[in-house]
Design an enzyme around this catalytic site. Structure first.
Site, PDB file in Angstrom:
ATOM      1  N   CYS A  31      -6.767  57.924 -43.870  1.00 34.71           N
ATOM      2  CA  CYS A  31      -6.866  57.915 -42.399  1.00 34.71           C
ATOM      3  C   CYS A  31      -5.644  57.244 -41.771  1.00 34.71           C
ATOM      4  CB  CYS A  31      -8.144  57.184 -41.984  1.00 34.71           C
ATOM      5  SG  CYS A  31      -8.273  56.985 -40.201  1.00 34.71           S
ATOM      6  N   CYS A  62     -13.939  62.806 -27.787  1.00 37.92           N
ATOM      7  CA  CYS A  62     -13.870  61.893 -28.931  1.00 37.92           C
ATOM      8  C   CYS A  62     -13.313  60.560 -28.430  1.00 37.92           C
ATOM      9  CB  CYS A  62     -12.965  62.533 -29.983  1.00 37.92           C
ATOM     10  SG  CYS A  62     -12.765  61.535 -31.442  1.00 37.92           S
ATOM     11  N   CYS A  73      -9.246  52.947 -44.670  1.00 42.38           N
ATOM     12  CA  CYS A  73      -9.516  54.137 -45.493  1.00 42.38           C
ATOM     13  C   CYS A  73      -8.181  54.793 -45.841  1.00 42.38           C
ATOM     14  CB  CYS A  73     -10.434  55.094 -44.756  1.00 42.38           C
ATOM     15  SG  CYS A  73     -11.991  54.294 -44.329  1.00 42.38           S
TER      16      CYS A  73
HETATM   17  N1  SAH Z   1     -14.418  54.829 -38.156  1.00 42.17           N
HETATM   18  C1  SAH Z   1     -15.431  55.786 -38.054  1.00 42.17           C
HETATM   19  C2  SAH Z   1     -15.219  56.801 -36.961  1.00 42.17           C
HETATM   20  C3  SAH Z   1     -13.814  57.284 -36.725  1.00 42.17           C
HETATM   21  S1  SAH Z   1     -13.095  58.319 -37.961  1.00 42.17           S
HETATM   22  C4  SAH Z   1     -15.623  56.488 -39.403  1.00 42.17           C
HETATM   23  O1  SAH Z   1     -14.815  56.303 -40.285  1.00 42.17           O
HETATM   24  O2  SAH Z   1     -16.621  57.182 -39.546  1.00 42.17           O
HETATM   25  C5  SAH Z   1     -13.881  59.908 -37.660  1.00 42.17           C
HETATM   26  C6  SAH Z   1     -13.954  60.798 -38.904  1.00 42.17           C
HETATM   27  O3  SAH Z   1     -12.653  61.293 -39.269  1.00 42.17           O
HETATM   28  C7  SAH Z   1     -14.464  60.067 -40.129  1.00 42.17           C
HETATM   29  O4  SAH Z   1     -15.399  60.849 -40.837  1.00 42.17           O
HETATM   30  C8  SAH Z   1     -13.218  59.902 -40.947  1.00 42.17           C
HETATM   31  O5  SAH Z   1     -13.503  59.677 -42.294  1.00 42.17           O
HETATM   32  C9  SAH Z   1     -12.498  61.190 -40.671  1.00 42.17           C
HETATM   33  N2  SAH Z   1     -11.089  61.170 -41.013  1.00 42.17           N
HETATM   34  C10 SAH Z   1     -10.259  60.115 -41.022  1.00 42.17           C
HETATM   35  N3  SAH Z   1      -9.011  60.489 -41.387  1.00 42.17           N
HETATM   36  C11 SAH Z   1      -9.050  61.822 -41.601  1.00 42.17           C
HETATM   37  C12 SAH Z   1      -8.059  62.792 -41.955  1.00 42.17           C
HETATM   38  N4  SAH Z   1      -6.793  62.452 -42.131  1.00 42.17           N
HETATM   39  N5  SAH Z   1      -8.439  64.079 -42.068  1.00 42.17           N
HETATM   40  C13 SAH Z   1      -9.733  64.429 -41.827  1.00 42.17           C
HETATM   41  N6  SAH Z   1     -10.699  63.562 -41.476  1.00 42.17           N
HETATM   42  C14 SAH Z   1     -10.370  62.270 -41.355  1.00 42.17           C
HETATM   43 FE1  SF4 Z   2     -11.775  54.402 -41.999  1.00 46.37          FE
HETATM   44 FE2  SF4 Z   2     -10.168  55.557 -40.200  1.00 46.37          FE
HETATM   45 FE3  SF4 Z   2     -12.813  55.386 -39.728  1.00 46.37          FE
HETATM   46 FE4  SF4 Z   2     -11.256  53.210 -39.657  1.00 46.37          FE
HETATM   47  S1  SF4 Z   2     -11.134  54.965 -38.287  1.00 46.37           S
HETATM   48  S2  SF4 Z   2     -13.260  53.374 -40.666  1.00 46.37           S
HETATM   49  S3  SF4 Z   2      -9.802  53.605 -41.286  1.00 46.37           S
HETATM   50  S4  SF4 Z   2     -11.815  56.564 -41.338  1.00 46.37           S
END
Ligand code: SAH
Ligand code: SF4
Length: 422
Positions: free
Chosen positions: A157, A143, A154
């Site tokens: 996240c 990853c 988000c």
């Molecule tokens: N920024 C990109 C890729 C990185 S995040 C994106 O958002 O798609 C990778 C994945 O992890 C995304 O699907 C995101 O929504 C998810 N994710 C982020 N925070 C999370 C959390 N706390 N628990 C589970 N999945 C999470």
């Molecule tokens: Fe959203 Fe986290 Fe993916 Fe950034 S890394 S776009 S904050 S889920």
């Protein structure tokens, strides 16, 4: 390409949190740059700069790629098919440096997380990202991060609470794979032909992906890859190249939170598998969970999915859906999800929410996730529930955040004010 940092605030939403953050810093190349991760064209230019005649450059690039990606060479002296003079010349001007490792953690389940230091410093704290290796019975997935911090915010996240410091370069994206191969001892053994001729055999970079520890790459680490489009494209093209790291495009997945204007480009110019972080079935809820939805709402996002180049039953889009207790996990949500994606060749990854210090959500009950998954499955979609990996070392999805980039509440407010007034 739509300028990613323009017009962050749709009209009528002036009081809401900013959708996108602006990078605080730009990449400043070190005086002695690394050759790791450069495209063939850029590498050829570098060779030109040290006096390699144009007619030789293609062959030299091929040789250097073979040593870098086929054999994992760490010094120019390892590159025995180059003349001593050229090796000395290269060593004077360039390095083969990978990003530095600050810490390595190994989870009880075998997941490994590396905290990686990159050139640069902000407020006397180094630029850092995280990279995670997840071993499974039939594959090993790396990853990879695309930004120091993330452009977006988000709400579930951990990375989203971090400032956006800067975009990674292609070399730093490829460098994470190279570094993981170093640490895992995952380079191919020399073959008679390759050691004798120095030529990379087709696919010699990565060899047979099935036999490698790292067989798959996901752009799901820190950052939004489609807000660092060119670097991600150029880096992934080295990762996928048969003479590069040779991990096929079918084994590379790019995850986006929905940067609609760059999705078609991703299909055309990168051609890897696409994952879309959906997480909600109404604009109202998605605006809250993935604020980028205020700029690119569900309707536009799903249209971009339907138009993703190369989409077919063999090349499905993965919709990611984080399971948040009492927020998006009702059975009505599951049925609405099925209706929403109707007609799109897809599978749905249900991701149990991974908590992090200070997060305001809880993970759905396992029983609820099971019922949700059954509805999606009965509608004809694969709906695997992603087993959380490496939770004990905060390596699971959305838990990544380099310790040096933690923000105090006051810093966060100041940043928000800054972004709103920019
Ligand atoms: N920024 C990109 C890729 C990185 S995040 C994106 O958002 O798609 C990778 C994945 O992890 C995304 O699907 C995101 O929504 C998810 N994710 C982020 N925070 C999370 C959390 N706390 N628990 C589970 N999945 C999470
Ligand atoms: Fe959203 Fe986290 Fe993916 Fe950034 S890394 S776009 S904050 S889920």
């Amino acid at each position: 390409m739509t300028a990613p940092f323009a017009a962050t605030q749709p009209e009528g939403l002036a009081a809401a949190a900013p959708i996108e953050k602006r990078p605080l810093e730009r990449y400043v190349a070190p005086a002695k740059p690394s050759l790791v991760g450069l495209s063939r064209v850029v590498l050829a230019d570098m060779l030109g700069a040290v006096g390699v005649p144009e007619r030789q450059r293609r062959m030299r690039v091929q040789q250097i790629w073979h040593w870098l990606y086929g054999r994992g060479a760490q010094t120019f002296d390892d590159m025995t098919t180059l003349s001593k003079e050229l090796r000395a010349e290269l060593a004077q001007r360039f390095t083969l440096a990978r990003p530095g490792i600050v810490a390595e953690q190994v989870s009880l389940d075998g997941t490994r997380k590396w905290l990686i230091r990159l050139p640069g410093e902000i407020e006397s704290r180094p630029h850092e990202v995280e990279c995670v290796y997840i071993p499974e019975t039939d594959r090993g997935t790396l990853c990879v991060s695309s930004q120091v911090g993330c452009t977006l915010n988000c709400s579930f996240c951990h990375t989203g609470t971090q400032r956006l410091v800067r975009n990674l370069t292609p070399g730093e994206i490829v460098g994470q794979v190279v570094l993981a191969r170093d640490r895992l001892g995952d380079w191919a053994a020399p073959t008679l032909r390759s050691s004798a001729s120095g030529e990379g055999t087709k696919g010699g970079g990565g060899g047979n992906a099935d036999k490698r520890l790292i067989s798959n790459v996901v752009m799901m680490g820190m950052g939004e890859p489609l807000y660092n489009f060119e670097a991600v494209r150029d880096g992934l093209n080295v990762v996928a190249d048969g003479d590069g790291l040779s991990i096929s495009k079918r084994r590379i997945t790019l995850s986006t939170s929905g940067v609609v204007p760059n999705m078609v480009r991703a299909g055309e110019e990168i051609g890897v598998m696409l994952a879309v972080s959906l997480h909600a079935v109404t604009d109202e809820l998605r605006n809250e969970l993935v604020p980028l939805n205020r700029k690119y709402p569900l309707r536009d996002l799903l249209a971009a999915c339907r138009n993703y180049p190369g989409l077919s039953n063999a090349r499905r889009i993965t919709f990611e859906y984080v399971m948040l207790k009492g927020v998006n996990d009702s059975l009505a949500d599951a049925r609405a999800l099925v209706r929403l994606i109707k007609g799109i060749p897809a599978k749905i990854n249900l991701i149990p929410f991974n908590p992090w210090p200070g997060s305001k959500y809880e993970c759905s009950e396992w029983e609820q996730i099971g019922k949700f998954s059954a509805i999606v499955f009965n509608a004809g979609y694969a709906s695997p529930v992603r087993t959380p990996r490496g939770r004990d070392i905060l390596a699971a999805c959305g838990q990544l955040k380099s310790a040096t980039e933690k923000l105090s509440a006051r810093e966060r407010l100041a940043l928000r004010a800054m972004a709103l007034t920019d």
